[in-house]
Design a protein around this motif. Sequence first.
Motif, mmCIF file in Angstrom:
data_model
loop_
_atom_site.group_PDB
_atom_site.id
_atom_site.type_symbol
_atom_site.label_atom_id
_atom_site.label_comp_id
_atom_site.label_asym_id
_atom_site.label_seq_id
_atom_site.Cartn_x
_atom_site.Cartn_y
_atom_site.Cartn_z
ATOM 1 N N ILE A 210 0.855 -1.192 0.000
ATOM 2 C CA ILE A 210 0.000 0.000 0.000
ATOM 3 C C ILE A 210 0.890 1.240 0.000
ATOM 4 O O ILE A 210 1.914 1.282 0.708
ATOM 5 N N ARG A 211 0.454 2.214 -0.797
ATOM 6 C CA ARG A 211 1.208 3.469 -0.890
ATOM 7 C C ARG A 211 0.811 4.372 0.287
ATOM 8 O O ARG A 211 0.126 5.364 0.129
ATOM 9 N N THR A 212 1.206 3.963 1.465
ATOM 10 C CA THR A 212 0.896 4.790 2.631
ATOM 11 C C THR A 212 2.018 4.649 3.640
ATOM 12 O O THR A 212 3.043 4.019 3.352
ATOM 13 N N CYS A 213 1.841 5.229 4.815
ATOM 14 C CA CYS A 213 2.883 5.084 5.832
ATOM 15 C C CYS A 213 2.261 4.744 7.180
ATOM 16 O O CYS A 213 1.090 5.032 7.416
ATOM 17 N N ARG A 214 3.039 4.138 8.045
ATOM 18 C CA ARG A 214 2.538 3.670 9.347
ATOM 19 C C ARG A 214 2.102 4.822 10.245
ATOM 20 O O ARG A 214 1.135 4.713 10.988
ATOM 21 N N LEU A 216 0.544 7.332 9.561
ATOM 22 C CA LEU A 216 -0.801 7.776 9.218
ATOM 23 C C LEU A 216 -1.829 6.662 9.399
ATOM 24 O O LEU A 216 -2.932 6.897 9.880
ATOM 25 N N GLU A 217 -1.467 5.443 8.990
ATOM 26 C CA GLU A 217 -2.468 4.382 8.915
ATOM 27 C C GLU A 217 -1.970 3.048 9.462
ATOM 28 O O GLU A 217 -2.403 1.994 8.994
ATOM 29 N N GLY A 218 -1.080 3.108 10.448
ATOM 30 C CA GLY A 218 -0.479 1.879 10.976
ATOM 31 C C GLY A 218 -1.508 0.835 11.395
ATOM 32 O O GLY A 218 -1.440 -0.332 11.000
ATOM 33 N N ASP A 219 -2.530 1.271 12.173
ATOM 34 C CA ASP A 219 -3.513 0.300 12.680
ATOM 35 C C ASP A 219 -4.359 -0.281 11.543
ATOM 36 O O ASP A 219 -4.746 -1.452 11.559
ATOM 37 N N LEU A 220 -4.613 0.544 10.514
ATOM 38 C CA LEU A 220 -5.408 0.050 9.374
ATOM 39 C C LEU A 220 -4.600 -0.958 8.549
ATOM 40 O O LEU A 220 -5.139 -1.934 8.023
ATOM 41 N N CYS A 221 -3.293 -0.733 8.476
ATOM 42 C CA CYS A 221 -2.429 -1.684 7.747
ATOM 43 C C CYS A 221 -2.355 -3.009 8.520
ATOM 44 O O CYS A 221 -2.387 -4.092 7.905
ATOM 45 N N ASP A 222 -2.279 -2.925 9.840
ATOM 46 C CA ASP A 222 -2.256 -4.158 10.649
ATOM 47 C C ASP A 222 -3.556 -4.937 10.437
ATOM 48 O O ASP A 222 -3.561 -6.164 10.371
ATOM 49 N N TYR A 223 -4.653 -4.197 10.361
ATOM 50 C CA TYR A 223 -5.959 -4.845 10.151
ATOM 51 C C TYR A 223 -5.984 -5.570 8.793
ATOM 52 O O TYR A 223 -6.457 -6.705 8.696
ATOM 53 N N MET A 224 -5.432 -4.915 7.767
ATOM 54 C CA MET A 224 -5.363 -5.551 6.442
ATOM 55 C C MET A 224 -4.529 -6.828 6.505
ATOM 56 O O MET A 224 -4.873 -7.855 5.919
ATOM 57 N N GLU A 225 -3.428 -6.739 7.231
ATOM 58 C CA GLU A 225 -2.531 -7.893 7.358
ATOM 59 C C GLU A 225 -3.297 -9.061 7.991
ATOM 60 O O GLU A 225 -3.235 -10.192 7.513
ATOM 61 N N ALA A 226 -4.060 -8.754 9.049
ATOM 62 C CA ALA A 226 -4.809 -9.808 9.753
ATOM 63 C C ALA A 226 -5.937 -10.335 8.855
ATOM 64 O O ALA A 226 -6.178 -11.553 8.793
ATOM 65 N N GLN A 227 -6.615 -9.475 8.143
ATOM 66 C CA GLN A 227 -7.729 -9.891 7.287
ATOM 67 C C GLN A 227 -7.271 -10.835 6.175
ATOM 68 O O GLN A 227 -7.958 -11.776 5.820
ATOM 69 N N THR A 235 5.151 1.452 0.936
ATOM 70 C CA THR A 235 6.170 2.169 0.151
ATOM 71 C C THR A 235 6.314 3.608 0.613
ATOM 72 O O THR A 235 7.154 4.338 0.106
ATOM 73 N N GLY A 236 5.435 4.057 1.563
ATOM 74 C CA GLY A 236 5.368 5.490 1.826
ATOM 75 C C GLY A 236 4.632 6.127 0.662
ATOM 76 O O GLY A 236 4.202 5.431 -0.269
ATOM 77 N N PRO A 237 4.485 7.441 0.668
ATOM 78 C CA PRO A 237 3.642 8.066 -0.363
ATOM 79 C C PRO A 237 4.217 8.087 -1.785
ATOM 80 O O PRO A 237 3.449 8.213 -2.741
ATOM 81 N N VAL A 238 5.525 7.963 -1.949
ATOM 82 C CA VAL A 238 6.175 7.933 -3.272
ATOM 83 C C VAL A 238 5.553 8.962 -4.232
ATOM 84 O O VAL A 238 4.788 8.616 -5.138
ATOM 85 N N LEU A 239 5.910 10.202 -4.036
ATOM 86 C CA LEU A 239 5.249 11.280 -4.781
ATOM 87 C C LEU A 239 5.991 11.746 -6.021
ATOM 88 O O LEU A 239 5.448 12.508 -6.815
ATOM 89 N N GLY A 240 7.231 11.356 -6.149
ATOM 90 C CA GLY A 240 7.990 11.838 -7.302
ATOM 91 C C GLY A 240 8.332 13.313 -7.154
ATOM 92 O O GLY A 240 8.729 13.951 -8.127
ATOM 93 N N LEU A 241 8.155 13.865 -5.949
ATOM 94 C CA LEU A 241 8.490 15.279 -5.783
ATOM 95 C C LEU A 241 10.003 15.417 -5.723
ATOM 96 O O LEU A 241 10.695 14.551 -5.206
ATOM 97 N N TYR A 440 11.345 4.527 3.625
ATOM 98 C CA TYR A 440 10.226 3.637 3.285
ATOM 99 C C TYR A 440 10.554 2.781 2.073
ATOM 100 O O TYR A 440 10.321 1.570 2.064
ATOM 101 N N VAL A 441 11.097 3.417 1.020
ATOM 102 C CA VAL A 441 11.374 2.646 -0.203
ATOM 103 C C VAL A 441 12.503 1.641 0.057
ATOM 104 O O VAL A 441 12.439 0.494 -0.400
ATOM 105 N N ASP A 442 13.502 2.058 0.841
ATOM 106 C CA ASP A 442 14.607 1.127 1.142
ATOM 107 C C ASP A 442 14.069 -0.122 1.849
ATOM 108 O O ASP A 442 14.419 -1.250 1.506
#
Length: 453
Positions: A210-214, A216-227, A235-241, A440-442
Amino acid sequence: MDPSSFHIAMFPWFAMGHMTPYVHLANELASRGHRITILVPKKARDQLEHLNLHTNLIIFCPVLVPHFEGLPEGTETASEIPLSANGLLAAAVDKTRKQLEEYLEAHKPDMVFYDTAYWIPEIARKLGIKTVCYNVVCAAALALTLVPARKLPITPEDLENPPAGYPSKTVVLRGAEARSLMFITMPFGDGITFYDRTVRALRECDAISIRTCRELEGDLCDYMEAQFNKTVLLTGPVLGLGDEKDKLEEKWAKWLGGFEPRSVVYCAFGSQYILEKDQFQELVLGFELTGLPFLIVLKPPMGCDSVEKALPQGFEERVRGRGVVFGGWVQQPFILRHASVGCFVNHCGFGSMWESLLTNNQIVLVPHLGDQMLNTKLLVNELKVAVEVEREANRWFSKESLSKAIRSVMDAESEVGVMVKKNHAKWTRTLSSPGYMSGYVDRFVQSLEDISK
Ligand SMILES: O=c1ccn([C@@H]2O[C@H](COP(=O)(O)OP(=O)(O)O[C@H]3OC[C@@H](O)[C@H](O)[C@H]3O)[C@@H](O)[C@H]2O)c(=O)[nH]1
C-alpha cells in the motif's frame, strides 16, 4: 532470482491516478538499480513518458485494449470515459489477459505488480513469478469495505457500519457518504463485482503493498494484514516530488507573483472528476464570496466544452484582476510551493492529499468519491490538519459553506485556522524529515528481497 537486481513488470489499472504513482515507484526502484517494464496502453505511455527518469532501466511495453461494447471506439484509459463506464473498461482490460500471459512467458520477470487485474496471480504462479498487489489508495479505503470480514451480500445499511474488528472510530462513513460506496457491489468487468475483484486481487498475491505510511495508517495496515493473513508492505507516499526537471510555467509564476505572500487560494479536483454545471457555478461563486484572490483549475463541467462558457453571468468582470478559472492542466506541485499561495481547496485524491500535507498551505476539502471521503476523514478527524466543506443531505455544497470553510482557515484570527496550521506544520516536519521517504522505499526493497527467496 538475483536479489541484488530485480526485473519487475507493472500492470496498473489504466487510470492516470493509478499509472502515475506506479511510474513514481518505478523511478525509486530504478534509482536502486532495478529494471522495470510498465505495461500500459500506447496513449498512456505517451502521457507518462516524461516522468521516466531512468530510460535505461524503465521501459514501457504497449498493451492493446480491445473494444468492449458500450465504450467509445478506441477507449484505452479511465480518463477518457465517465466514472460510470469504468466497469466496462475493466471488462476490456480483462480481455488483455492473453497479452499479459504471453509477455510474462516470454520475459519471465522476477515479479509482477498489479492492482485491479485479479487474474495476474493465476498466470504468474504457473510461471514461478512472484506477485505484489500494489494499491495506490489509502489503507482505509481497502480496510473499511474490501475485506473478507464484510458480510455478503452487502446492503446500503451495512456500509454505515465498519466490518468486525475495524480499528478506527473516526475514519468511517455515514449516510449518503456510506451509500455512495454501493458501487463496490456493481459489476466491474465481465460478471465480477468491484468487491470480488479487489478481494481476489488482495487474496491471491504473494504480498499486499500500500502506498501509505505507518504514521498515518499503521492500525489500518495491521488490520489488512490480519484480514488477508499476509504481509503488507508499505512504500510510503512515493510522490515523485523533487524529481521534476521543469519549473513553474512563466504565465502562472507571473500571475501568482502579483499577490501578497500566502494570500491566493488554489483549487483543483485531480485528473478525473467533472462537476455538474450548477455545482460548478456555485463553487466559483463561493470563491467570489471569499473576497480572496484565487486560481481554480477544473475540467469543464458536464455538458460544456469550456470552463469560460460555463461561468455565471458577469462573474469574469466581477473577479477580474483577482481570480482566474482555468480549464487546462497546471503543474500542481509547483503551484502549491509558490510563495503567494496560502490555501489549497481539493478533493483529497490520494496524490493531492500527500501534496497538501507536504506543503504548508491551509487545506480545505471537498471530497467526491469513496476513497477521497476517507482520506478527508483522516485529515480532518484524525490528524486535524484540514477542514471539510459542509454538504447538504443530497451532497450539494453551497457557495456560503465553501466560502465559510475557506475563511475559517484563511482569517488570521480564526481559532480553527490556527489549530489546523499548527497540527499541519507538525506533520509536514515529520514527512519531510531527511530520509523519511527514502527510508520507506529502502525497507520496501528489502522486503521484496525477502519475499523473492
Ligand atoms: O492541473 C492539474 C491537476 C492535477 N495535477 C496532479 O494530478 C494528480 C491528481 O491525483 P489525485 O490522486 O489527487 O487525484 P485523481 O482524482 O486524479 O486520482 C484518482 O486516483 C487516486 C484516488 O485517490 C482518487 O480518488 C482518484 O480520483 C496530483 O498529483 C496533482 O498534482 C496536476 O499536476 N495538474
